[in-house]
Write a protein that holds these residues in place. Structure first.
Motif, PDB file in Angstrom:
ATOM      1  N   VAL A   1      40.106  29.400  25.441  1.00  0.00           N
ATOM      2  CA  VAL A   1      38.871  28.803  25.932  1.00  0.00           C
ATOM      3  C   VAL A   1      39.120  28.155  27.286  1.00  0.00           C
ATOM      4  CG1 VAL A   1      37.152  27.006  25.479  1.00  0.00           C
ATOM      5  CG2 VAL A   1      37.990  28.432  23.604  1.00  0.00           C
ATOM      6  N   ALA A   2      38.233  28.428  28.228  1.00  0.00           N
ATOM      7  CA  ALA A   2      38.318  27.799  29.546  1.00  0.00           C
ATOM      8  C   ALA A   2      37.948  26.329  29.404  1.00  0.00           C
ATOM      9  CB  ALA A   2      37.379  28.494  30.522  1.00  0.00           C
ATOM     10  N   THR A   3      38.742  25.452  30.020  1.00  0.00           N
ATOM     11  CA  THR A   3      38.495  24.014  29.899  1.00  0.00           C
ATOM     12  C   THR A   3      38.201  23.348  31.233  1.00  0.00           C
ATOM     13  OG1 THR A   3      40.865  23.586  30.050  1.00  0.00           O
ATOM     14  CG2 THR A   3      39.930  23.789  27.834  1.00  0.00           C
ATOM     15  N   GLU A   4      38.435  24.054  32.324  1.00  0.00           N
ATOM     16  CA  GLU A   4      38.221  23.472  33.647  1.00  0.00           C
ATOM     17  C   GLU A   4      37.109  24.226  34.362  1.00  0.00           C
ATOM     18  OE1 GLU A   4      41.950  23.973  35.580  1.00  0.00           O
ATOM     19  OE2 GLU A   4      43.030  22.748  34.143  1.00  0.00           O
ATOM     20  N   GLY A   5      36.442  23.548  35.279  1.00  0.00           N
ATOM     21  CA  GLY A   5      35.345  24.145  36.023  1.00  0.00           C
ATOM     22  C   GLY A   5      35.700  25.447  36.713  1.00  0.00           C
ATOM     23  N   ASP A   6      36.876  25.494  37.357  1.00  0.00           N
ATOM     24  CA  ASP A   6      37.279  26.718  38.051  1.00  0.00           C
ATOM     25  C   ASP A   6      37.536  27.855  37.073  1.00  0.00           C
ATOM     26  OD1 ASP A   6      37.030  25.668  40.571  1.00  0.00           O
ATOM     27  OD2 ASP A   6      39.155  25.198  40.809  1.00  0.00           O
ATOM     28  N   GLN A   7      38.159  27.551  35.934  1.00  0.00           N
ATOM     29  CA  GLN A   7      38.394  28.583  34.924  1.00  0.00           C
ATOM     30  C   GLN A   7      37.062  29.136  34.418  1.00  0.00           C
ATOM     31  OE1 GLN A   7      40.658  26.661  31.832  1.00  0.00           O
ATOM     32  NE2 GLN A   7      42.626  27.243  32.727  1.00  0.00           N
ATOM     33  N   ILE A   8      36.129  28.249  34.131  1.00  0.00           N
ATOM     34  CA  ILE A   8      34.812  28.664  33.636  1.00  0.00           C
ATOM     35  C   ILE A   8      34.113  29.527  34.671  1.00  0.00           C
ATOM     36  CG2 ILE A   8      32.517  27.832  32.982  1.00  0.00           C
ATOM     37  CD1 ILE A   8      34.032  25.338  31.795  1.00  0.00           C
ATOM     38  N   ARG A   9      34.119  29.091  35.915  1.00  0.00           N
ATOM     39  CA  ARG A   9      33.463  29.850  36.983  1.00  0.00           C
ATOM     40  C   ARG A   9      34.071  31.231  37.126  1.00  0.00           C
ATOM     41  NH1 ARG A   9      34.889  30.901  41.806  1.00  0.00           N
ATOM     42  NH2 ARG A   9      36.575  29.389  41.856  1.00  0.00           N
ATOM     43  N   LEU A  10      35.404  31.319  37.112  1.00  0.00           N
ATOM     44  CA  LEU A  10      36.065  32.607  37.277  1.00  0.00           C
ATOM     45  C   LEU A  10      35.841  33.524  36.076  1.00  0.00           C
ATOM     46  CD1 LEU A  10      39.345  31.423  38.999  1.00  0.00           C
ATOM     47  CD2 LEU A  10      37.531  32.803  40.016  1.00  0.00           C
ATOM     48  N   LEU A  11      35.891  32.978  34.863  1.00  0.00           N
ATOM     49  CA  LEU A  11      35.625  33.810  33.686  1.00  0.00           C
ATOM     50  C   LEU A  11      34.199  34.350  33.719  1.00  0.00           C
ATOM     51  CD1 LEU A  11      37.364  32.096  30.637  1.00  0.00           C
ATOM     52  CD2 LEU A  11      37.961  34.229  31.774  1.00  0.00           C
ATOM     53  N   ARG A  12      33.277  33.515  34.139  1.00  0.00           N
ATOM     54  CA  ARG A  12      31.884  33.989  34.228  1.00  0.00           C
ATOM     55  C   ARG A  12      31.743  35.071  35.290  1.00  0.00           C
ATOM     56  NH1 ARG A  12      28.011  28.984  32.538  1.00  0.00           N
ATOM     57  NH2 ARG A  12      28.780  28.985  30.431  1.00  0.00           N
ATOM     58  N   GLU A  13      32.491  34.971  36.385  1.00  0.00           N
ATOM     59  CA  GLU A  13      32.459  36.016  37.408  1.00  0.00           C
ATOM     60  C   GLU A  13      33.038  37.315  36.851  1.00  0.00           C
ATOM     61  OE1 GLU A  13      31.780  38.352  40.572  1.00  0.00           O
ATOM     62  OE2 GLU A  13      30.879  36.409  40.146  1.00  0.00           O
ATOM     63  N   VAL A  14      34.115  37.217  36.077  1.00  0.00           N
ATOM     64  CA  VAL A  14      34.682  38.410  35.442  1.00  0.00           C
ATOM     65  C   VAL A  14      33.647  39.017  34.491  1.00  0.00           C
ATOM     66  CG1 VAL A  14      36.440  39.246  33.819  1.00  0.00           C
ATOM     67  CG2 VAL A  14      37.082  37.712  35.682  1.00  0.00           C
TER      68      VAL A  14
ATOM     69  N   ASP B   1      38.234  44.492  39.015  1.00  0.00           N
ATOM     70  CA  ASP B   1      39.660  44.259  39.255  1.00  0.00           C
ATOM     71  C   ASP B   1      39.889  43.069  40.181  1.00  0.00           C
ATOM     72  OD1 ASP B   1      40.367  46.368  37.624  1.00  0.00           O
ATOM     73  OD2 ASP B   1      40.447  47.814  39.270  1.00  0.00           O
ATOM     74  N   ALA B   2      39.088  42.940  41.222  1.00  0.00           N
ATOM     75  CA  ALA B   2      39.234  41.817  42.153  1.00  0.00           C
ATOM     76  C   ALA B   2      38.920  40.492  41.458  1.00  0.00           C
ATOM     77  CB  ALA B   2      38.344  42.006  43.371  1.00  0.00           C
ATOM     78  N   ALA B   3      37.907  40.482  40.598  1.00  0.00           N
ATOM     79  CA  ALA B   3      37.546  39.262  39.882  1.00  0.00           C
ATOM     80  C   ALA B   3      38.669  38.847  38.932  1.00  0.00           C
ATOM     81  CB  ALA B   3      36.236  39.457  39.113  1.00  0.00           C
ATOM     82  N   VAL B   4      39.254  39.813  38.236  1.00  0.00           N
ATOM     83  CA  VAL B   4      40.366  39.504  37.325  1.00  0.00           C
ATOM     84  C   VAL B   4      41.582  39.027  38.110  1.00  0.00           C
ATOM     85  CG1 VAL B   4      41.995  40.494  35.665  1.00  0.00           C
ATOM     86  CG2 VAL B   4      39.564  41.073  35.522  1.00  0.00           C
ATOM     87  N   GLU B   5      41.878  39.686  39.219  1.00  0.00           N
ATOM     88  CA  GLU B   5      43.015  39.275  40.057  1.00  0.00           C
ATOM     89  C   GLU B   5      42.825  37.845  40.552  1.00  0.00           C
ATOM     90  OE1 GLU B   5      45.094  40.589  44.256  1.00  0.00           O
ATOM     91  OE2 GLU B   5      44.102  42.123  43.067  1.00  0.00           O
TER      92      GLU B   5
ATOM     93  N   LEU C   1      41.069  35.511  39.110  1.00  0.00           N
ATOM     94  CA  LEU C   1      41.205  34.633  37.951  1.00  0.00           C
ATOM     95  C   LEU C   1      42.675  34.360  37.640  1.00  0.00           C
ATOM     96  CD1 LEU C   1      40.062  33.188  35.427  1.00  0.00           C
ATOM     97  CD2 LEU C   1      40.212  35.386  34.272  1.00  0.00           C
ATOM     98  N   LEU C   2      43.499  35.399  37.730  1.00  0.00           N
ATOM     99  CA  LEU C   2      44.897  35.258  37.338  1.00  0.00           C
ATOM    100  C   LEU C   2      45.784  34.676  38.430  1.00  0.00           C
ATOM    101  CD1 LEU C   2      45.354  38.601  35.380  1.00  0.00           C
ATOM    102  CD2 LEU C   2      44.919  36.312  34.474  1.00  0.00           C
ATOM    103  N   ALA C   3      45.322  34.645  39.660  1.00  0.00           N
ATOM    104  CA  ALA C   3      46.153  34.221  40.789  1.00  0.00           C
ATOM    105  C   ALA C   3      46.702  32.803  40.620  1.00  0.00           C
ATOM    106  CB  ALA C   3      45.359  34.326  42.086  1.00  0.00           C
ATOM    107  N   GLU C   4      45.934  31.908  40.020  1.00  0.00           N
ATOM    108  CA  GLU C   4      46.361  30.517  39.916  1.00  0.00           C
ATOM    109  C   GLU C   4      46.913  30.171  38.530  1.00  0.00           C
ATOM    110  OE1 GLU C   4      43.409  27.830  41.366  1.00  0.00           O
ATOM    111  OE2 GLU C   4      42.944  29.132  43.063  1.00  0.00           O
TER     112      GLU C   4
END
Length: 149
Positions: free
Chosen positions: A74-87, A112-116, A118-121
């Motif tokens: 589960v995403a717990t931070e704002g950036d994680q949530i935003r990136l998962l929603r973009e994916v 692929d770019a959205a997943v990359e 998300l995983l970069a950080e």
């Protein structure tokens, strides 16, 4: 297992064994889910089919399959949530472009770019294994750090 016709509709249900979901939702988020019906969390989930139900030929019932949650985070931070929603949006757009949905949403069409992004950080598998090894070493040394040199 019987083979299905290409155009067969398969009804999907969730198996009641949701232990992975319990473990994946941090305790700090659970009260908010209880106190605010309709609250949402965003997660990455892996399912496994656990059981299927078929019907005799000519029956007016769709075949059914039950899925069990095997892994969930589960995403717990704002950036994680935003990136998962973009994916999610990118995957939605890809399904639309493949002809399985009716509407095309805004934004990037590159899953692929959205997943990359998300995983970069997030830690790599190697970084995680090094962390786990360090934690084991600390436990074995009872928290002592010794320097030889």
């Amino acid at each position: 297992m019987p083979r299905l016709d290409e155009d067969a509709e398969v009804e999907v249900k969730l198996d009641s064994g949701a232990a992975m979901l319990q473990q994946a939702i941090p305790a700090i988020l659970r009260p908010g889910l209880f106190e605010a019906p309709g609250a949402r969390i965003v997660a990455v989930v892996e399912f496994a089919s656990t059981m299927y139900t078929g019907h005799a030929s000519g029956e007016d019932k769709d075949p059914q399959v039950k899925l069990r949650i095997k892994l969930a985070e589960v995403a717990t931070e704002g950036d994680q949530i935003r990136l998962l929603r973009e994916v999610m949006r990118a995957m939605y757009r890809q399904r639309k472009m493949n002809g399985t949905l009716d509407e095309l949403g805004p934004g990037s069409h590159d899953v692929d770019a959205a997943v990359e992004l998300l995983l970069a950080e997030h830690p790599t598998e190697g970084e995680f294994e090094a962390h786990e090894a360090q934690q084991r070493a600390v436990k074995q040394g009872h928290g002592r750090v010794e320097s030889f040199g």
